[in-house]
Scaffold this motif. Structure first.
Motif, mmCIF file in Angstrom:
data_model
loop_
_atom_site.group_PDB
_atom_site.id
_atom_site.type_symbol
_atom_site.label_atom_id
_atom_site.label_comp_id
_atom_site.label_asym_id
_atom_site.label_seq_id
_atom_site.Cartn_x
_atom_site.Cartn_y
_atom_site.Cartn_z
ATOM 1 N N LYS A 101 0.812 -1.140 0.065
ATOM 2 C CA LYS A 101 0.229 0.153 -0.191
ATOM 3 C C LYS A 101 0.944 1.179 0.021
ATOM 4 N N ALA A 116 -6.620 9.583 -1.132
ATOM 5 C CA ALA A 116 -6.600 10.158 0.203
ATOM 6 C C ALA A 116 -5.327 10.779 0.805
ATOM 7 N N VAL A 139 -7.706 6.407 9.047
ATOM 8 C CA VAL A 139 -7.434 5.275 8.454
ATOM 9 C C VAL A 139 -6.194 4.639 8.571
ATOM 10 N N VAL A 151 -6.975 -3.184 7.151
ATOM 11 C CA VAL A 151 -7.388 -1.779 7.072
ATOM 12 C C VAL A 151 -8.232 -1.501 8.458
ATOM 13 N N GLU A 183 -4.071 7.444 6.630
ATOM 14 C CA GLU A 183 -4.849 8.237 5.668
ATOM 15 C C GLU A 183 -6.139 8.964 6.090
ATOM 16 N N PHE A 185 -9.989 9.806 5.940
ATOM 17 C CA PHE A 185 -11.203 9.018 5.673
ATOM 18 C C PHE A 185 -11.826 9.825 4.640
ATOM 19 N N LEU A 186 -12.192 9.010 3.661
ATOM 20 C CA LEU A 186 -12.982 9.735 2.453
ATOM 21 C C LEU A 186 -14.494 9.328 2.657
ATOM 22 N N GLU A 190 -18.687 3.403 -2.662
ATOM 23 C CA GLU A 190 -17.466 2.854 -3.393
ATOM 24 C C GLU A 190 -17.994 2.007 -4.489
ATOM 25 N N LEU A 280 -9.027 4.327 -3.491
ATOM 26 C CA LEU A 280 -8.733 3.873 -2.242
ATOM 27 C C LEU A 280 -7.464 2.989 -2.406
ATOM 28 N N GLU A 281 -7.618 1.911 -3.229
ATOM 29 C CA GLU A 281 -6.785 0.797 -3.481
ATOM 30 C C GLU A 281 -6.582 0.098 -4.766
HETATM 31 P P1 AMP Z 1 -8.459 -1.223 1.023
HETATM 32 O O1 AMP Z 1 -8.088 -2.545 1.089
HETATM 33 O O2 AMP Z 1 -7.462 -0.313 1.275
HETATM 34 O O3 AMP Z 1 -9.570 -0.755 -0.041
HETATM 35 O O4 AMP Z 1 -9.600 -0.794 2.209
HETATM 36 C C1 AMP Z 1 -10.507 -1.642 2.625
HETATM 37 C C2 AMP Z 1 -11.711 -0.899 2.701
HETATM 38 O O5 AMP Z 1 -11.608 0.147 3.760
HETATM 39 C C3 AMP Z 1 -12.400 -0.264 1.744
HETATM 40 O O6 AMP Z 1 -13.121 -0.918 0.717
HETATM 41 C C4 AMP Z 1 -12.895 0.951 2.441
HETATM 42 O O7 AMP Z 1 -14.388 0.661 2.682
HETATM 43 C C5 AMP Z 1 -12.384 1.253 3.391
HETATM 44 N N1 AMP Z 1 -11.293 2.479 3.378
HETATM 45 C C6 AMP Z 1 -10.040 2.299 2.820
HETATM 46 N N2 AMP Z 1 -9.341 3.468 2.672
HETATM 47 C C7 AMP Z 1 -10.281 4.296 3.084
HETATM 48 C C8 AMP Z 1 -10.391 5.688 3.268
HETATM 49 N N3 AMP Z 1 -9.374 6.552 2.998
HETATM 50 N N4 AMP Z 1 -11.458 6.365 3.494
HETATM 51 C C9 AMP Z 1 -12.653 5.644 3.852
HETATM 52 N N5 AMP Z 1 -12.776 4.291 3.842
HETATM 53 C C10 AMP Z 1 -11.517 3.573 3.175
#
Ligand code: AMP
Ligand code: GLY
Length: 419
Positions: A101, A116, A139, A151, A183, A185-186, A190, A280-281
């Motif tokens: 990440k 973010a 986050v 996460v 990071e 929070f957004l 999604e 986000l990812e």
């Molecule tokens: P990731 O594996 O990075 O996608 O994170 C898993 C889940 O966490 C995502 O599907 C989002 O629901 C939540 N998430 C990750 N990063 C954020 C962020 N910066 N703001 C809000 N939700 C997040």
């Protein structure tokens, strides 16, 4: 030609199912496959990566499609390509977009890809200083692969700091947490946007929505995904266009510039905040269960797309996506996602509908019986002219399935139904 699909989930089953009638394919191997994939081809297994590459060479395999992230991060695509075997899936270096990440966030920053605000660090004090600059929630992410569990969305400063500490101490995720990303929070909705890429060109598939929580109304613990549907009506043409221009194109250009051209599936996890998409990812493979609802939408050209991505000539490929909706309902075993469940015999009614099918995942074969061997067992997929119809077909299909302890969500696609 003969092809190999690497993996053992519903994702890999759905690829095999969608490709089984392709006339240029003489046979499909699943490595290692599951208790149902042998109906679509042949299951194979090997002790080492080298044994598999030797098999692919001897057998003159025409295409290997790699489903899961772990073999990609471990360099399976590199090993196959070095031996001249056409392979769908990114190199180990390109797979860092999912495998780290911190790498992904630094990459996004360097190429101005909206994401973010963050820091990555190995230092607890630095983490705390940044945490105090942010608004709640905060986050905290472990850098490496954590099977979707790395996460933490912290609701207080104390929680954020203690999550950071446990990760850095190696307590929560071992080496995967030795570097962390913190990071902002957004707040939005999604979307999952999938692009099949050949290193420079790409095609974008209909956007999908996953349902990560175990229970209806997005309650309960996180899972690998309890259901999905595509296309997601929330993904307007404008949003997809912006994802393409601000995320996908800069990523493919940037990866090529850095000497790590990206081929395979670029899975963009997007948060749409006030109409604007943020990254986000990245994942470097199809989502599961998203793949199970995307594969059946291909009416033509799926095999050409896989092969062209592997061979770097996607540009003039013809393909056709149905103007329909697919909904997938995951049926999981009793104790998922907490612990392994006892094996249970699956009963399947034979009267199945033409507009639905099952993608098998956590199943094994015992004698002539199909057995639920734990986790996400299967996905009931319904297709329809609209979401309502596809939901109806998917849940009709669930009624044909019976095993002790089976659990599934009753509200898949609720966002598309406007509930
Ligand atoms: P990731 O594996 O990075 O996608 O994170 C898993 C889940 O966490 C995502 O599907 C989002 O629901 C939540 N998430 C990750 N990063 C954020 C962020 N910066 N703001 C809000 N939700 C997040
Ligand atoms: N369903 C989400 C994933 O495959 O990562």
């Amino acid at each position: 030609m003969e092809i190999v699909i690497v993996g053992s989930g519903g994702r890999e089953y759905s690829m095999g199912l969608a490709l089984q009638n392709e006339c240029r394919i003489d046979g499909i191997y699943f490595y290692p496959g599951n208790g149902a994939t042998h109906k679509l081809g042949k299951n194979i297994d090997f002790k080492t990566q080298k044994d598999f590459v030797d098999f692919a060479l001897t057998q003159r395999i025409g295409l290997v499609i790699i489903g899961p992230e772990a073999p990609l991060v471990e360099g399976l695509a590199d090993a196959l390509r070095e031996n001249g075997i056409p392979t769908f899936g990114p190199s180990a270096k390109a797979a860092r977009l999912e495998g780290s990440k911190a790498y992904m966030k630094e990459f996004a920053k360097r190429y101005d890809i909206p994401t973010a605000g963050f820091i990555q660090t190995q230092d607890y004090n630095e983490a705390c200083a940044f945490i105090e600059e942010l608004n709640l929630p905060i986050v905290v992410k472990a850098d490496g692969l954590c099977a979707g569990k790395g996460v933490i969305i912290a609701q207080s400063y104390e929680e954020a700091k203690s999550a950071a500490k446990e990760m850095l101490d190696g307590k929560s995720f071992g080496d995967s947490g030795k570097t962390i990303v913190i990071e902002e929070f957004l707040d939005g909705f999604e979307l999952s946007v999938f692009a099949m890429c050949d290193g420079k060109d790409f095609i974008i598939l209909p956007a999908a929505q996953d349902h990560k929580r175990l229970l209806d109304n997005d309650k309960g613990p996180n899972t690998g995904g309890m259901g999905a549907y595509a296309p997601a009506p929330l993904a307007t043409k404008e949003i997809i266009e912006e994802v393409k221009n601000t995320i996908i194109i800069p990523t493919l250009d940037g990866m090529a510039k850095d000497g790590n051209p990206f081929s395979g599936t670029l899975f963009c996890g997007i948060m749409v905040v006030k109409g604007k998409p943020y990254l986000l990812e990245f994942n470097v493979r199809f989502g599961d269960p998203e793949c199970e609802v995307l594969m059946p939408l291909f009416e033509e050209g799926l095999f050409d797309c896989f092969l062209a991505c592997a061979n770097g000539n996607l540009k003039n490929i013809q393909y056709r996506i149905a103007n329909k909706v697919c909904v997938g309902v995951v049926v999981a075993s009793k104790d998922y996602p907490y612990k392994n469940s006892k094996k249970e015999k699956i009963k399947l009614s034979s009267e199945r509908n033409a507009e639905s099918h099952i993608s098998f995942a956590g199943v094994s074969k015992e004698g002539e019986s199909l057995v639920a061997s734990g986790g996400r067992v299967l996905v009931c997929v319904g297709k329809g002219e609209n979401v309502q119809e596809a939901v109806k077909e998917a849940y009709k299909c669930v009624e044909f399935v019976q095993f002790d302890g089976m659990q599934y969500r009753k509200d898949i696609a609720y966002q598309a139904l406007g509930k």
